[in-house]
Motif scaffolding. Structure first.
Motif, PDB file in Angstrom:
ATOM      1  N   GLY A   1       0.768  -1.236   0.000  1.00  0.00           N
ATOM      2  CA  GLY A   1       0.000   0.000   0.000  1.00  0.00           C
ATOM      3  C   GLY A   1       0.799   1.285   0.000  1.00  0.00           C
ATOM      4  N   PHE A   2       1.997   1.252  -0.545  1.00  0.00           N
ATOM      5  CA  PHE A   2       2.795   2.473  -0.652  1.00  0.00           C
ATOM      6  C   PHE A   2       2.347   3.329  -1.839  1.00  0.00           C
ATOM      7  CE2 PHE A   2       5.531   0.236   2.175  1.00  0.00           C
ATOM      8  CZ  PHE A   2       6.425   1.150   2.729  1.00  0.00           C
ATOM      9  N   THR A   3       2.702   4.602  -1.790  1.00  0.00           N
ATOM     10  CA  THR A   3       2.599   5.485  -2.955  1.00  0.00           C
ATOM     11  C   THR A   3       3.950   5.489  -3.646  1.00  0.00           C
ATOM     12  OG1 THR A   3       0.898   6.926  -2.009  1.00  0.00           O
ATOM     13  CG2 THR A   3       2.296   7.872  -3.726  1.00  0.00           C
ATOM     14  N   HIS A   4       3.941   5.189  -4.940  1.00  0.00           N
ATOM     15  CA  HIS A   4       5.184   5.101  -5.720  1.00  0.00           C
ATOM     16  C   HIS A   4       5.470   6.441  -6.384  1.00  0.00           C
ATOM     17  CE1 HIS A   4       7.326   3.349  -9.513  1.00  0.00           C
ATOM     18  NE2 HIS A   4       8.196   3.783  -8.625  1.00  0.00           N
ATOM     19  N   LEU A   5       6.603   7.032  -6.046  1.00  0.00           N
ATOM     20  CA  LEU A   5       7.042   8.275  -6.669  1.00  0.00           C
ATOM     21  C   LEU A   5       8.335   8.004  -7.425  1.00  0.00           C
ATOM     22  CD1 LEU A   5       6.483  10.778  -3.714  1.00  0.00           C
ATOM     23  CD2 LEU A   5       4.901  10.180  -5.559  1.00  0.00           C
ATOM     24  N   SER A   6       8.257   7.979  -8.741  1.00  0.00           N
ATOM     25  CA  SER A   6       9.438   7.778  -9.572  1.00  0.00           C
ATOM     26  C   SER A   6      10.047   9.128  -9.916  1.00  0.00           C
ATOM     27  CB  SER A   6       9.066   7.029 -10.852  1.00  0.00           C
ATOM     28  OG  SER A   6      10.123   7.108 -11.794  1.00  0.00           O
ATOM     29  N   ALA A   7      11.271   9.355  -9.464  1.00  0.00           N
ATOM     30  CA  ALA A   7      11.941  10.617  -9.772  1.00  0.00           C
ATOM     31  C   ALA A   7      12.032  10.816 -11.283  1.00  0.00           C
ATOM     32  CB  ALA A   7      13.338  10.643  -9.137  1.00  0.00           C
ATOM     33  N   GLY A   8      12.347   9.737 -12.009  1.00  0.00           N
ATOM     34  CA  GLY A   8      12.445   9.842 -13.467  1.00  0.00           C
ATOM     35  C   GLY A   8      11.126  10.217 -14.107  1.00  0.00           C
TER      36      GLY A   8
ATOM     37  N   LEU B   1       9.861  18.588  -6.838  1.00  0.00           N
ATOM     38  CA  LEU B   1       8.843  17.794  -7.527  1.00  0.00           C
ATOM     39  C   LEU B   1       8.360  16.649  -6.637  1.00  0.00           C
ATOM     40  CD1 LEU B   1      10.371  17.558 -11.134  1.00  0.00           C
ATOM     41  CD2 LEU B   1       8.440  18.963 -10.395  1.00  0.00           C
ATOM     42  N   ILE B   2       9.295  15.997  -5.947  1.00  0.00           N
ATOM     43  CA  ILE B   2       8.936  14.917  -5.024  1.00  0.00           C
ATOM     44  C   ILE B   2       8.088  15.452  -3.874  1.00  0.00           C
ATOM     45  CG2 ILE B   2       9.864  13.278  -3.336  1.00  0.00           C
ATOM     46  CD1 ILE B   2      12.300  12.954  -5.222  1.00  0.00           C
ATOM     47  N   GLN B   3       8.504  16.582  -3.318  1.00  0.00           N
ATOM     48  CA  GLN B   3       7.778  17.177  -2.199  1.00  0.00           C
ATOM     49  C   GLN B   3       6.339  17.509  -2.583  1.00  0.00           C
ATOM     50  OE1 GLN B   3       9.049  21.131  -0.962  1.00  0.00           O
ATOM     51  NE2 GLN B   3       8.763  20.561   1.191  1.00  0.00           N
ATOM     52  N   LYS B   4       6.161  18.050  -3.766  1.00  0.00           N
ATOM     53  CA  LYS B   4       4.823  18.406  -4.235  1.00  0.00           C
ATOM     54  C   LYS B   4       3.921  17.178  -4.295  1.00  0.00           C
ATOM     55  CE  LYS B   4       2.459  20.562  -8.183  1.00  0.00           C
ATOM     56  NZ  LYS B   4       2.650  21.170  -9.532  1.00  0.00           N
TER      57      LYS B   4
END
Length: 234
Positions: free
Chosen positions: A73-80, A115-118
Motif C-alpha cells: 500500500g505504498f505510494t510510488h514516486l518515480s523521480a524519473g 517535484l517529489i515534495q509536491k
C-alpha cells in the motif's frame, strides 16, 4: 523528530533483527489508527514512512515498486517519471531537465526534491517509495534539508551492467535516454555518484541489497521480508 537507529547488518537474514530495533517507529505510525478507532481525535498529519529505491537503469526497481505498492500500500514516486512529466509541461524547468538528461547528467537536486515534495503533499498516504533518488550525496543532503526527514529503508537493486544494458534496450519505451551511448554514460555516472549514497545508508543501518537477477517473483521474495518485518501493511 526522525529517530536514528543503530547500525545493523543489512543481509537478508538480518531483516527481522533490524525490524525489532525499529518497531517503535512502526508503533508511532499505527498509534493514530488505534486512537481513531476508539473515537479519539488525532492530528491529521502523520510521520511519513519513506523508502528510497536505488539501482541503475534497467535494474528492475520500477517493476519491484509496482509489486511493493500492490502488497504493502505504498505510494510510488518515480523521480524519473516526475522529471519526464515536467519535460512535457513546456516549462523552463522542463527544457532544462530535457537538455540535462540528453547529456547524461544529473538534474539539479533542488528541482527533483521540489517535484517529489509536491507529490508527497498532494495525497493522504504516509508511506512512500521514492524510486531512483537520491543518486548523489548532494541529492541526499538536499532531500533531508528540504523534506526534513531521513528514509526508514533504502533498497538497492544490485544488477550486472550488461544485464541492465540489455533490459533497457529491450524495453523500447521511446524515452530520450534509451539508446546505447546514453545508457552506458548513465551507468558510469550512476556507479561513480551513487556509491557514496549506498555506503552512507549502509553505515546508518538502513541499506538492504537485493540481487536483481532472476524472475520478477524471485526477486520480490527478497524484497517482501523487508516490509513484512516492519509490519508496513494497509
Amino acid at each position: 523528530m526522525w529517530r536514528r537507529v543503530a547500525s545493523l547488518s543489512s543481509s537478508n537474514s538480518s531483516f527481522l533483527t533490524q525490524a525489532a530495533g525499529r518497531l517503535n517507529i512502526w508503533e508511532s505510525l499505527t498509534t493514530g489508527i488505534a486512537q481513531q478507532a476508539k473515537g479519539v481525535i488525532v492530528p491529521k498529519e502523520r510521520t511519513p514512512f519513506i523508502t528510497f529505491v536505488l539501482g541503475g537503469p534497467g535494474s528492475g526497481k520500477g517493476t519491484q515498486c509496482i509489486k511493493i505498492v500492490e502488497t504493502f500500500g505504498f505510494t510510488h514516486l518515480s523521480a524519473g517519471d516526475l522529471l519526464r512529466r515536467e519535460i512535457v509541461s513546456n516549462t523552463a524547468d522542463g527544457a532544462m531537465i530535457l537538455n540535462t538528461i540528453k547529456e547524461g547528467k544529473i538534474v539539479p537536486s533542488q528541482v527533483t526534491v521540489k517535484l517529489i515534495q509536491k507529490e508527497m503533499e498532494s495525497g493522504d498516504n504516509h508511506k512512500f517509495l521514492i524510486d531512483g533518488f537520491p543518486r548523489t550525496e548532494e541529492n541526499r543532503i538536499a532531500f533531508e534539508r528540504i523534506i526534513g526527514v531521513e528514509p526508514n529503508v533504502v533498497l538497492f537493486f544490485d544488477c550486472p551492467e550488461e544485464e541492465m544494458v540489455k533490459r533497457v534496450l529491450n524495453r523500447n519505451q521511446g524515452r530520450v535516454d534509451d539508446n546505447l551511448e546514453t545508457i552506458r554514460k548513465r551507468l558510469k555516472i550512476f556507479e561513480a555518484l551513487n556509491l557514496p549514497v549506498i555506503n552512507y545508508y549502509s553505515q546508518r543501518g538502513k541499506l538492504y541489497t537485493v540481487n536483481a537477477v532472476g524472475t520478477v517473483d524471485k526477486i520480490f521474495e527478497q524484497v517482501r521480508p523487508v516490509f513484512s518485518a516492519f509490519e508496513v501493511v494497509g
